[in-house]
Scaffold this motif. Structure first.
Motif: not given
Length: 83
Positions: A52-77
């Motif tokens: 957002x600060x770098x003014x390049x926030x797009x839905x695809x970026x949000x989905x990528x961060x969400x997917x990586x976060x979920x994958x990491x959390x689920x894997x570790x749990x």
């Protein structure tokens, strides 16, 4: 280091504190799980704010961060609670 390197310090702090919280509580799985989830939420939030600060926030970026976060959390749990 690039001119935007300072923006990565909060991310390093988030992940470092999550690791410390996980490492310092080897007998408390609930606290370890909380550290993992908090780190995942922090990583996701940092990514959204960063783009957002770098003014390049797009839905695809949000989905990528969400997917990586979920994958990491689920894997570790799964690893944490595999017994």
């Amino acid at each position: 280091m690039g001119k935007h390197s300072i923006h990565y310090l909060p991310l390093i702090a988030i992940l470092f504190l999550g690791f410390i919280g996980f490492y310092l509580s080897p007998y408390d799985r609930f606290f370890q799980a909380s550290s993992v989830v908090a780190s995942g939420v922090g990583y996701f939030s940092w990514g959204i704010i960063h783009h957002y600060v770098h003014k390049d926030l797009h839905l695809s970026i949000i989905m990528e961060y969400l997917a990586i976060s979920i994958f990491g959390v689920v894997s570790l749990l799964v690893i944490l609670f595999r017994t």
